[in-house]
Structures are given as C-alpha cells and as structure tokens.
Enzyme design. Structure first.
Site, PDB file in Angstrom:
ATOM      1  N   SER A 144       0.891  -0.961  -0.133  1.00  0.00           N
ATOM      2  CA  SER A 144       0.074  -0.111  -0.240  1.00  0.00           C
ATOM      3  C   SER A 144       0.502   1.052  -0.217  1.00  0.00           C
ATOM      4  O   SER A 144       2.323   1.455   0.541  1.00  0.00           O
ATOM      5  CB  SER A 144      -0.919  -0.019   1.673  1.00  0.00           C
ATOM      6  OG  SER A 144      -1.370   1.155   1.272  1.00  0.00           O
ATOM      7  N   TYR A 168      -1.762   0.806  11.483  1.00  0.00           N
ATOM      8  CA  TYR A 168      -1.741   0.305  10.169  1.00  0.00           C
ATOM      9  C   TYR A 168      -0.067   0.580   9.461  1.00  0.00           C
ATOM     10  O   TYR A 168      -0.531  -0.893   8.301  1.00  0.00           O
ATOM     11  CB  TYR A 168      -2.700   1.358   9.640  1.00  0.00           C
ATOM     12  CG  TYR A 168      -2.868   0.686   8.483  1.00  0.00           C
ATOM     13  CD1 TYR A 168      -3.681  -0.537   7.992  1.00  0.00           C
ATOM     14  CD2 TYR A 168      -3.055   1.488   7.568  1.00  0.00           C
ATOM     15  CE1 TYR A 168      -4.201  -1.323   6.692  1.00  0.00           C
ATOM     16  CE2 TYR A 168      -3.080   1.158   6.736  1.00  0.00           C
ATOM     17  CZ  TYR A 168      -4.012  -0.581   5.213  1.00  0.00           C
ATOM     18  OH  TYR A 168      -3.941  -1.123   4.383  1.00  0.00           O
TER      19      TYR A 168
END
Length: 342
Positions: A144, A168
C-alpha cells in the site's frame, strides 16, 4: 487504451490467454479487490482457490455467484497449516496475497489484530510458498502507499524508505519488507504492488470515503468527512488495480521485476473534499453539502504515488479516468442499495 510493454508485446493480463489452466490461490477473495480479481481470473480460464475467513453474502464474490466457480478454503491467515494445505493440496502455481485488516481506524483502536493478520499472515503465506518453491512460480503481495509513512517529498517513489509509524502503516511496511526478504534470501519469485486508495463496487466498508459518500447521496443525506477535507490522496479504480496485480504476476519471469515493488496510481492526487465534490456532481446532488467533522486522528495528511516505474518497465497504464471509474461505481451502488435505504 493499449500500452506497449517493455517486453515488446501489447497489453497483458486481461487481454491474453496467459492464465488459462493456471492454478491460482487468492487470499482476501471476499474483499473489494479480491472479488474483482477472482472474476477476472475466472474469465481468463484460471482455476481459482479462494481463502475465505468469514462468508459474507453481500460480498461481490457471493453476489456474483463466483463463489460457486472456485474452490474455497475456509480459514484465517494466522493459521499457517491452512495456507500450506491450500498451496500444497491444490498444487498452486500462482499466489495473490490480498487479505489484510484494511482499516486505519480499526488498527488505531486495536492494533493486535492488525499486526496478526497483516504481518504474521504475510510471513505465514510466504513461508508456505517457500516450502513449495518447486510448485509456486509467482507471488504478488498487496502492499500500500501507507507503507511509505510520512516522507519529506512527494510523490512516493519506490526507492524511498518504508517508514510507517502508526499501527496500520507499520503493518504494511513490515509485510512489504518481509516479502522482499523472502526474495533476496530464498529467491522466491515475489513482486509487490503498492496502490493508492482503491475504490469501486463491492466495497462495503462504509467508513471509507467513496462508498459512504455515494450511499449518503443516494439517501439524500449529507456525507460525513472525518478530516478537515484537505487531506490529499491517490485514488485508483478497482478494475485498474486488478489489472496491475495480473500484470505483475505475468511479468515475474523477468529478472527486472522479481523482488521489486511497483506503485500503481492514476497520478492525479486530490483532496478528500474535491473527491466528494466530483461524486456530488456525477450524482446531481450539488444541493447537499458534506458535514466536515475535522476529527481525523493518526492519519497521514498527504499521500500520493508516482507510477513511472510501472509505466516504463511494465507498460502499465490505467484504463479508467476518475470520472469513468466513479460512474461505474455509482451504478454498482445504485443497484446494490436500490433506493438507498439498505
């Protein structure tokens, strides 16, 4: 649009017979990207094995009926032997690792489950692939833009260090580095995809901007923006993200691709509020103004990617403009939600 790739061929993945007869294991098959990836692989004649933790009848994988066209392995990433069995018993030659805990807010509230699925799950999957290296020919890992963390300059390029700080972001940085380690140490044929914010039909995480905004406008209600609206993000339509993953897998026979990470992006960063305004215009809801809460915590303010490496080495380019992708997405949610009251 048809791109000329660095391999002297036209566009790959969706338009070739490459996948016919391949045995493909997809984790995260009920998620937004996984559901559309399974659909594309089936259309190309692949034999698909899907890892499913929780059966979700609203998932595109179930709603489309594709669940009945795949072999289902029930289990979680945290169970190593489930992953090993899926790869070994189904004689998998290609692995797409998409499964993860995908929500920044949830990671903030309870980081343990995020670390377990995103980090432990990744090294479990890669270790199972290493054990069956004679069978597994290509592995694509979904990373990501969040893996980069905060950087002094933008856009993100693949040479930048991975320095996530929040739970995250750290989970994505770790998973990305672990994937690189399995290539450089064991020669595992891995490539890593780093996408911006993926949107499209089938995303049922209503805390995300695009589905929440579309649903609110369908209900003739104001969408809620958690931030101050000025955060900058990259957006990529799910079908372009699927093509990116398939490109990478096909190109893994090339030494220039193995062990490398690639950014995939529309390269048109925009603020959260600008994205809401585009959806507002496409849905004819200019009379409904969003509610700006200005309460976002633990999120990076500006994130966007350069896709130059994917363009030059893979010949990849997005097929969908932002408006084209959003128009398809809005149609999907109109059908799914009906009058918006669902």
């Amino acid at each position: 649009m048809v791109a000329e790739s660095a391999f002297g061929e036209g566009e790959r993945g969706i338009t070739t017979d490459f996948w016919r007869g391949h045995r493909v294991f997809v984790t995260g098959a009920t998620g937004i990207v996984g559901s559309w990836l399974v659909k594309a692989l089936l259309a190309q004649g692949a034999s698909v094995v899907a890892l499913v933790r929780d059966a979700d009848p609203q998932s595109e994988l179930y709603r489309s009926g594709d669940i009945h066209r795949v072999s289902v392995v029930s289990g979680a990433l945290e169970d190593f032997w489930t992953l090993e069995r899926a790869i070994n018993e189904y004689e998998t030659d290609t692995v797409f690792h998409l499964a993860a805990q995908p929500l920044v807010g949830m990671a903030q509230r309870f980081p343990l489950s995020t670390f377990e699925s995103n980090i432990r799950g990744t090294y479990h999957l890669l270790e199972a692939c290493r054990l069956h290296r004679d069978r597994v020919q290509r592995v694509v890992i979904a990373s990501s833009d969040k893996a980069y963390g905060e950087q002094p300059t933008l856009p993100y390029t693949e040479g930048m260090p991975l320095q996530g700080r929040g739970p995250y972001e750290v989970s994505k940085s770790c998973a990305d580095l672990i994937a690189q380690a399995y290539h450089h140490t064991y020669g595992l044929p891995v490539a890593i995809a780093r996408c911006g914010n993926v949107y499209g039909g089938g995303d049922l995480n209503w805390s995300r901007l695009v589905p929440e905004t579309i649903r609110a406008f369908l209900r003739r209600q104001p969408p809620v923006i958690r931030s101050d609206g000025t955060y900058v993000r990259d957006y990529i339509y799910v079908k372009d993200a699927v093509r990116a993953y398939m490109y990478l897998a096909e190109c893994l026979e090339d030494e220039r691709v193995r062990g490398q990470a690639f950014n995939f992006s529309l390269e048109s960063p925009m603020t959260v509020l600008d994205m809401v305004r585009v959806i507002q215009r496409l849905m004819g809801c200019e009379d409904i103004q969003p509610i700006i809460q200005n309460q976002a915590k633990g999120e990076i303010r500006n994130q966007y990617l350069s896709a130059a490496r994917a363009r030059t080495l893979l010949g990849w380019r997005p097929r969908y403009s932002l408006e084209e992708g959003l128009q398809e997405t809005i149609r999907w949610y109109r059908e799914f939600l009906g009058d918006g009251t669902a």
